[in-house]
Write a protein that holds these residues in place. Structure first.
Motif: not given
Length: 307
Positions: A221-222, A163, A225, A269, A159, A240, A149, A242
């Motif tokens: 969730t990312l 996702a 993360v 994702y 990231i 992150f 991750l 999206d």
């Protein structure tokens, strides 16, 4: 009593296979390491017997020689490729022809013919091959690796992927190895009892035909993360972003990867977005006797003791 035959371990130069081989050796289990490059195989002084043989999954003759006399083998899934299912099919058929009785296979969480994560479809196809082979098998369906991750973040600390606010119950590679070792040792002991007529002879292990779903202790969730990696990853802030699906393909187009690989990258994702990877299971603790490691546990251990 121990089984007279070693356990064959494939992928012994990789992150999971090497851990499995190390733990089995430490437990005094004789091993046959099946690797593509013998010079990279782990070596130990003393302890149980260790053989090293070279074979790649697609080389049926080499695999048959490598597995001759083997009853139990750990089958690490082949490297991601367009031909992976064909490689698996060749390996499984070679194992059957060599007289192998049982394969323990590293599959993927939610393996299905229509899995959103496109490589999960390869794992489903492989499980079907195992079921049709007549071999005993155990499938370890690993969620995404928690160790991976932090690597989702680019050099800019972002990231990127579609996702949304989906969650992933990622599992530590060390927990996958621990689970595999637990299964392999119990199957090995059962084979020893059967061959020696001792306690347990004639019984069928609960691992035969079993499918275990290996996850971490929580689904993140990312964005979560990114927050944990920012705190403990030692690389500065991580966030992150999206992406839309179109943006995800466009941002990866410059790598020149083939279409199947681009689909796999993006569906990493989208599988999270759909919730396919969010379920937390008790299987790691059931098999190993210890709770699974969290992403926070992994990063804190990697950082070492606080100073």
């Amino acid at each position: 009593m121990t089984s007279p035959t070693p356990i064959a371990v494939t992928g012994a130069t990789g992150a999971v296979g090497a851990r499995v081989a190390q733990q089995l050796h430490d437990a005094g289990v004789p091993l046959r390491l099946v690797v593509r490059d013998a010079s990279r195989a782990p070596r130990w002084e003393g302890g149980a017997a260790v053989e090293v043989v070279e074979a790649s999954y697609g080389d049926s003759a080499a695999v048959r020689r490598a597995l001759e006399g083997i009853e139990l083998a750990f089958m690490v899934s082949a490297a991601e490729s367009a031909d992976r299912v064909a490689e698996h099919a060749a390996f499984i058929e070679s194992a059957r022809a060599s007289g192998v009785g049982h394969l323990v296979y590293t599959s993927f969480f939610g393996a299905a013919p229509d899995a959103v994560f496109t490589l999960g479809r390869d794992h489903y196809a492989t499980e079907q091959l195992l079921r049709a082979s007549g071999l005993g098998f155990t499938a370890l369906r690993d969620n995404f690796y928690a160790d991976f991750l932090p690597m989702l973040a680019g050099e800019d600390g972002v990231i990127r992927g579609p996702a949304r606010d989906g969650r992933v119950a990622a599992v530590a590679r060390a927990d996958v190895a621990d689970a595999a070792v637990a299964v392999l040792r119990e199957l090995h002991a059962a084979a020893a009892g059967a061959s020696g007529g001792g306690a347990g002879a004639g019984t069928i292990s609960p691992h035969v035909g079993a499918v275990y779903e290996l996850t971490g202790p929580e689904a993140l969730t990312l964005a979560e993360v990114a927050g944990i990696v920012s705190e403990l990853g030692g690389r500065g802030p991580v966030v992150f972003h999206d992406e839309t699906i179109d943006e995800a393909y466009a941002s990866r187009a410059s790598y020149g990867a083939p279409p199947w690989q681009l689909d796999a990258w993006v569906s990493t994702y989208t599988a999270i977005a759909t919730g396919e990877l969010a379920r937390v299971t008790p299987d790691v603790e059931r098999l190993t006797g210890h709770p699974p490691r969290s992403l926070r546990d992994l990063l804190a251990a990697a950082a070492g003791p606080a100073r």
